[in-house]
Design a protein around this motif. Sequence first.
Motif: not given
Length: 129
Positions: A46-53, A57-61, A75-89
């Motif tokens: 499955s694709s990655t988690f949402t930005s909020e998740r 995850l970073a906080y929880y771990l 996460a950016a690299e793993s997205r289904s549409s690799n048109d733009i791979t800017t990290p979500q943060d």
Amino acid sequence: MNTDHRLRFGKYVETLRKSKGKSLRETAKAIKVSPQFYSEVEKGRSSTFTSERLKSLAYYLMLDDEETHTLYDMAAESRSSNDITTPQDCADYMLCNSYVIEALRLSMETGAGEKEWQVLLNELKARKG
């Protein structure tokens, strides 16, 4: 969709979770996804988690800055549409701070290179301490 990148992201998430001594179920619950979905992400099915998740995850771990940045990058690299791979943060920061996009565009227009960006990076790192 790039399954290889998904698998790399999933393995990274699994490695982080296990290194922090957390179970799959408790981690899934902490970031508000089903254990089944969390497992699918770790297995690269499955694709990655949402930005909020990702933030949850970073906080929880209790990830450090380097782990968190790697998490967002992968996460950016793993997205289904690799048109733009800017990290979500980074994307979130750019969207909330229009001057960042202005600075990037001006940098492109003027041909600013690594030397100019390194000056800025060094100044920001000095502020960080």
